[in-house]
Design a protein around this motif. Structure first.
Motif: not given
Length: 191
Positions: A64-75, A136-141, A122-127, A31-34
């Motif tokens: 130049e992407i910052v985001g949160r992992i929304e879903q991830i496969s085990p691999a 870190r979480d304490d700075l703006p994306a 809004d979302y991106m696929e990571l290959a 999920r892309v934040e910035a």
């Protein structure tokens, strides 16, 4: 419905509704934040992608992407060393199984898989072959989008030796992070 900007390579763009990527084996959904804006995005908008492949069109730009992992496969969790909920910076280069590389925001056409391989969405696929780093979480994306430039500078630039001079032409993300990499080596600030 999630949205993405698509560059057509002819100085036109579209805002499209594109479904959120389905989780594929070996991949992750971000999920892309910035996303940072690079001068190469302007060149790409005009149809000139400054990457070895020359880029493809139409494509979702943004590397130049910052985001949160929304879903991830085990691999992918094992390969990337992250888990769902982690905030990450995404390195733009993707190592492919055949030893080549592709670049997020430039080298993936919108009609491949989900089509969401750039940060102007809004979302991106990571290959598979991606590199991500927990951030870190304490700075703006928006401030953390410098991650990609810093990772490239730390990789491509060697630290300056005593008595050497440094000239950086350009005060943008790459210029500032190249200066940091040359002066501080890899001991720069923790992102």
């Amino acid at each position: 419905m999630p949205r993405a900007i698509v560059f057509n390579g002819d100085e036109t763009w579209q805002l499209r509704e594109i479904p959120k990527p389905r989780l594929r084996p070996g991949c992750a959904v971000l999920r892309v934040e910035a996303v940072g804006i690079c001068h190469s995005d302007v060149d790409q908008f005009r149809g000139h992608a400054p990457v070895p492949s020359g880029g493809v069109f139409p494509t979702v730009p943004g590397h130049e992407i910052v985001g949160r992992i929304e879903q991830i496969s085990p691999a992918a969790a094992a390969e990337f060393s992250v888990q769902e909920g982690d905030r990450v910076g995404v390195r733009s280069y993707v190592a492919t199984a055949d030893g080549r590389s592709r670049v997020y925001g430039f080298g993936f056409p919108v009609d491949e898989a989900s089509g969401l391989f750039g940060g102007y969405a809004d979302y991106m696929e990571l290959a598979p072959g991606s590199e991500v780093q927990k951030l870190r979480d304490d700075l703006p994306a928006t401030e953390l989008t410098v991650y990609e430039c810093l990772s490239n500078s730390a990789t491509f630039v060697r630290p300056a030796e005593p008595g050497e001079s440094l000239l950086v032409l350009g005060p943008g993300h790459m210029g500032v992070t190249a200066s940091l990499a040359v002066v501080g080596g890899t001991r720069g600030p923790r992102l």
